[in-house]
Design a protein around this motif. Structure first.
Motif, short mmCIF file in Angstrom:
data_model
loop_
_atom_site.label_atom_id
_atom_site.label_comp_id
_atom_site.label_asym_id
_atom_site.label_seq_id
_atom_site.Cartn_x
_atom_site.Cartn_y
_atom_site.Cartn_z
N TRP A 44 0.52 -1.33 0.30
CA TRP A 44 0.13 0.07 0.01
C TRP A 44 0.54 0.90 -0.14
CZ3 TRP A 44 0.81 3.09 4.18
CH2 TRP A 44 1.29 2.73 5.44
N ASP A 86 1.67 0.96 -4.38
CA ASP A 86 0.70 2.82 -4.78
C ASP A 86 1.41 3.61 -5.23
OD1 ASP A 86 -0.90 0.58 -4.09
OD2 ASP A 86 -2.19 1.43 -2.65
N THR A 117 -2.07 -10.26 0.14
CA THR A 117 -2.86 -10.33 -1.23
C THR A 117 -3.09 -8.74 -1.24
OG1 THR A 117 -3.77 -12.26 -0.94
CG2 THR A 117 -5.00 -11.01 -2.26
N GLY A 153 -4.40 -5.33 -2.91
CA GLY A 153 -6.41 -5.79 -3.08
C GLY A 153 -6.77 -4.86 -4.70
N THR A 154 -8.18 -4.96 -4.86
CA THR A 154 -8.55 -5.10 -6.21
C THR A 154 -8.25 -4.30 -6.94
OG1 THR A 154 -10.32 -6.63 -5.03
CG2 THR A 154 -10.79 -5.62 -7.16
N TRP A 155 -8.16 -2.86 -6.13
CA TRP A 155 -7.67 -1.88 -7.22
C TRP A 155 -5.87 -1.31 -6.87
CZ3 TRP A 155 -12.02 -1.62 -10.21
CH2 TRP A 155 -13.11 -2.04 -9.35
N GLN A 156 -5.70 -2.02 -6.59
CA GLN A 156 -3.79 -1.52 -6.25
C GLN A 156 -3.14 -2.03 -7.31
OE1 GLN A 156 -3.13 -3.79 -2.34
NE2 GLN A 156 -1.42 -2.13 -2.62
#
Length: 239
Positions: free
Chosen positions: A183, A187, A205, A207-210
């Motif tokens: 993150w 990111d 794992t 994140g979906t939008w990363q």
């Protein structure tokens, strides 16, 4: 891609910050004479979550001050009144001293840095204050560092990564960033055009939008193979 420099997330990627932080929290609880069934590690993780939420959720304040605020919050939530009669800044100093000085290098970090330091400029990009980072165990490998204090911003802000690139005097596409913290670092670095090797030590794992990293490994060691392969492709010989 043929990197001309390597940057790193320091705490977690190169050193076991959880160990240093757990030792620090255990010493704080000892000084407060707190008797609890909670493990020092669990209390440290509580602090860590509060700490990250604080520095991500407000205007820049130096790490030491945020850490102290998070320490007060976790102690007051779990053991109201326990820190009465104790100076909070002294407790925070005890905790941070262990966190920065007693976090040992991961087993793969020193062999990798020994190899990489002879071939690339190396630079940590860390959310720690500059003076605290200078007390860590692997500073000998780095001529320069970029800290949140220097950038007046915490990862994943692009400001800290942009400052690191400026200090390296390199474009983003010439730098490979190695990090545990998805993150904060994937990111933050990917939108600038930096390649990222995610050192996923904990089998986390995304994140979906990363954004996705360019490489994913469970230790630093395979990064050497990638770099040697890239160097061979570019020059016809390994570095």
């Amino acid at each position: 891609m043929n990197p001309k420099a390597l940057t790193f997330d320091y705490f977690g990627t190169l050193v076991d910050v959880d160990r240093g932080g757990t030792l620090g929290m255990a010493e704080v609880l000892r000084r407060l004479s707190v008797e609890t069934g909670d493990s020092a590690f669990d209390v440290y993780l509580d602090w860590d979550i509060r700490n990250v939420r604080l520095y991500r959720g407000q205007a820049y304040t130096r790490y030491r001050d945020v850490a102290q605020q998070a320490l007060a919050a976790v102690l007051d939530a779990r053991w109201p009144g326990a820190r009465r009669g104790h100076a909070l800044d002294a407790l925070a100093d005890v905790f941070l001293t262990h966190l920065v000085e007693a976090s040992p290098a991961h087993a793969d970090a020193v062999p990798f840095l020994d190899w990489a330091a002879a071939r690339y400029p190396l630079m940590p990009v860390t959310n720690m204050d500059s003076d605290l980072w200078r007390r860590t165990q692997l500073t000998r490998y780095f001529e320069h560092v970029t800290t949140a204090e220097m950038a007046q911003a915490y990862k994943p802000s692009q400001a800290i990564f942009a400052l690191a690139l400026d200090r390296l005097a390199l474009p983003a596409q010439d730098v490979l960033h190695c990090s545990l913290a998805s993150w904060a670092d994937i990111d933050g670095a990917k939108p600038l055009g930096m390649a990222v090797a995610w050192i996923n030590r904990g089998a986390d794992t995304l994140g979906t939008w990363q954004p996705r990293p360019d490489f994913e490994f469970d230790t630093l060691s395979p990064v050497r193979d990638v770099l040697e392969s890239l160097s061979f492709t570019a020059t016809g010989e390994t570095r």
